[in-house]
Scaffold this active site. Structure first.
Site, short mmCIF file in Angstrom:
data_model
loop_
_atom_site.label_atom_id
_atom_site.label_comp_id
_atom_site.label_asym_id
_atom_site.label_seq_id
_atom_site.Cartn_x
_atom_site.Cartn_y
_atom_site.Cartn_z
N SER A 140 13.22 18.96 32.39
CA SER A 140 12.38 20.07 31.95
C SER A 140 11.57 20.67 33.10
O SER A 140 12.14 21.17 34.06
CB SER A 140 11.48 19.60 30.81
OG SER A 140 10.83 20.69 30.21
N ARG A 177 10.23 25.73 26.84
CA ARG A 177 8.80 26.04 26.70
C ARG A 177 8.54 27.45 27.23
O ARG A 177 9.33 28.00 27.98
CB ARG A 177 7.96 25.02 27.48
CG ARG A 177 8.26 23.60 27.03
CD ARG A 177 7.26 22.57 27.54
NE ARG A 177 6.91 22.78 28.92
CZ ARG A 177 5.74 22.41 29.44
NH1 ARG A 177 4.84 21.84 28.68
NH2 ARG A 177 5.48 22.61 30.72
N ASP A 201 10.26 27.72 31.14
CA ASP A 201 10.32 26.65 32.13
C ASP A 201 11.78 26.39 32.51
O ASP A 201 12.69 27.01 31.94
CB ASP A 201 9.59 25.40 31.63
CG ASP A 201 10.29 24.68 30.50
OD1 ASP A 201 11.15 25.28 29.83
OD2 ASP A 201 9.99 23.49 30.26
#
Length: 622
Positions: free
Chosen positions: A175, A337, A332
């Site tokens: 991530s 996100r 991201d």
């Protein structure tokens, strides 16, 4: 996950010449050098052995990866506690074993594998290669694998698991973590990340089969096996079609003159956000050219986390000013996100917090539901969810509007599992979030999704422009209607686990054994909830309603002045995080007074409970 290298007999003659003098460590070294076929990581261990770096060898080989809030996550490199070819093969073998036990139709339904664009040259390690090895383990055991032919957003994996009826899926991603990291995120058949007891049972299965099987290293199987399918087109088309279920003003989107800038932070998001805007009728957002294409070095940002605010959004904001775009959306690197910034009338930019965006999304998703629902729709059948460290603004909206609000433990795995349970029981879930800019609009994906959130915020901004309102102005309106909810979140870095444990144990034995603090400086504490031990002073039984989470530290204090503050450890990074929120009743609109009170309480919390100077903590304002 166990001690130095779990299984296998050691040929004691192999390492006589290079013995470390520690039989347990010798065994782990032998296992690594026998099993690892990646020349780069093998050489890293050989070099440490030859140079007598026994402490580092022990650190790398004598502990194993465990499941945190986002699956397995660690630095890339050699060792059983790092992400590398061998540990990914071991993890997948354990998952195969566990799924074979649990699903008689495993070899009919198959498994989904996706990946982002991370990589590390020094370890010859990349997300795509790790994904190929994940697929190889399963294909060698005659399991059909849906292997994406290119990088995808993380939300595509849980979406594909549900759409294709697979038993599970894995996404190779870390991530928004630093560039050195990678990870292995596991989704169950329900489309949510795995929770207990699956994570613990999978760890047991991994420990039972740590030696690579025949075929596990054959990464070319994804190119040659008839059991491999590429789900990319089907899933992408279906996802974009499902996205239109939460598009309410297509005619406004088609006509708007509002311009948007999008940055994908050197990750996977660019193509998919462009397609999502097209699905909603928008012109494509203007991409930040330096950040549009994948770059595993994240070379234009100090840290690839859009949550860090204006400092990492510099290129986006300057481009937006040049292009006269009023709204910036930032996904991201794995596009699960979303950060949002809006230019204000004075020319300055407001970067919204996750909690502020949730207030906007919550208002939007409920007001659109209300506008589009049938006459006999039952508001008491409607739900929104948030993690317990997130703003209570949805609770305030729910109390006034009549729908249900629920809290879960931190981590979207808990939200996804609960949402699936609610849907299976005929409930309607409109929105869920966690304060770290993770949003779930609708229920097509049972995980946070930056792609859908980006286009929903664009539609919201377009609609509000027609009402002569900005996002920031609407946010004030929401707070004045439902009560100001002013939150501050930050963290301290602490690389010493015993120090972290000592800080939390002191709070549990503050005024004596098993006695939590009754005040913090001058602020009286009404209730304490300790998720680590299962204690909750607000319950008659003194037991927490939320599940106990013994592997992480988390204590919440409710204060007499209406503030709620939580201290917790991160599931993915060496951080002690704090979350504090002042929840005011509607009508109390002196924002500066509320902010001042919150700031004083945070200072007291840090000084009295965390003691950063004494404990050697490094502060980072987020």
């Amino acid at each position: 996950m166990g001690d130095c290298g779990a299984a296998g007999d050691v040929n004691s003659n192999v390492l006589v010449a290079r013995s470390t003098g520690d039989a347990q460590l010798d065994k782990a070294v032998w296992q690594w050098l026998s099993w690892d076929k990646n020349q780069k990581t093998k050489e890293q261990i050989e070099s440490l052995l030859q140079n007598g770096k026994h402490k580092e060898l022990r650190d790398r080989l004598c502990c194993r990866l465990t499941f945190g809030t986002a699956g397995l996550r660690s630095a890339m490199g050699a060792g059983f506690c790092y992400i590398n070819d061998l540990t990914v093969i071991q993890s997948t073998q354990g998952i195969y074993k566990y799924l074979e036990r649990n699903f008689s139709d495993f070899k009919q339904r198959g498994f989904v594998v996706g990946y982002d664009t991370r990589g590390q040259v020094t370890s010859n390690c990349s997300s795509k290669k790790l994904a190929k090895l994940t697929a190889a383990v399963l294909l060698a055991k005659d399991v059909p694998v849906y292997f994406f032919s290119t990088y995808v957003p993380t939300p595509f994996v849980p979406y594909a698991v549900q759409q294709l009826g697979a038993v599970a899926g894995v996404m190779i991603t870390a991530s928004h973590n630093r560039k050195e990291d990678n990870g292995y995120k596991v989704y169950w058949e329900n489309g949510a990340q795995i929770t207990s007891p699956h994570d613990k049972e999978i760890i047991k299965c991994i420990e039972e089969c740590v030696e690579p099987w025949n075929g596990s290293w054959n990464e070319n199987l994804v190119d040659t096996s008839p059991l491999r399918q590429d789900p990319l087109k089907k899933i992408c088309d279906s996802y974009m079609e499902d996205l239109t279920k939460i598009c309410y003003h297509r005619e406004l989107n088609v006509q708007t003159n509002l311009k948007f800038v999008h940055t994908s932070f050197h990750g996977v998001g660019h193509n998919y956000v462009q397609l999502a805007f097209k699905a909603f009728g928008f012109q494509p957002p203007i991409p930040v050219p330096e950040q549009k294409d994948p770059d595993p070095d994240f070379s234009t940002v100090k840290c690839p986390n859009p949550e860090e605010g204006e400092s990492v959004l510099e290129l986006s904001l300057r481009l937006a000013e040049k292009e006269n775009a009023k709204v910036v959306v930032a996904t991201d690197p794995d596009a699960d996100r979303l950060a949002v910034a809006e230019q204000q009338e004075n020319g300055c930019w407001k970067v919204f917090t996750g909690n502020e965006l949730a207030a906007l999304f919550g208002w939007w998703m409920f007001s659109r539901w209300k506008q589009s629902c049938s006459q006999d729709a039952d508001v008491s059948n409607v739900y929104m969810l948030a993690t317990t460290v997130s703003s209570k603004i949805l609770r305030a909206i729910a109390l006034k509007e009549g729908f249900h609000f629920e809290e879960t433990l931190p981590g979207f795995k808990w939200i996804g599992t609960r949402v699936k349970n609610l849907l299976d029981n005929g409930k309607e879930v409109l929105f869920a979030f966690e304060e770290s800019i993770g949003f779930m609009c609708g229920t097509s994906v049972l995980d946070k999704d930056g792609v859908s959130a980006a286009v929903v915020i664009a539609e919201m901004a377009t609609y509000l422009q027609g009402q002569n309102l900005s996002l920031a102005q609407k946010l004030v309106d929401i707070y004045e209607t439902y009560g100001y909810h002013i939150a501050k979140t930050s963290y301290f870095l602490c690389y010493d686990p015993p120090t972290i444990k000592r800080i939390f144990e002191r709070l549990r034995n503050f005024d004596g054994p098993q006695s939590y603090p009754k005040c913090c400086g001058t602020y009286n504490i009404l209730h304490v909830r300790d998720i680590t031990t299962g204690y909750d002073s607000s319950q008659l039984s003194k037991k927490s309603v939320l599940p106990v989470s013994k592997n992480s530290q988390m204590i919440t204090f409710s204060f007499q002045n209406g503030c709620v503050a939580t201290l917790r450890t991160s599931g993915t990074e060496p951080k002690i995080k704090y979350y504090a929120e002042m929840c005011a009743l509607p009508g109390l609109s002196d924002r500066s007074m509320l902010e001042e009170e919150l700031q004083k309480l945070i200072e007291a919390l840090i000084e009295n409970f965390l003691e950063p100077d004494k404990n050697g903590l490094t502060w980072r304002s987020a």
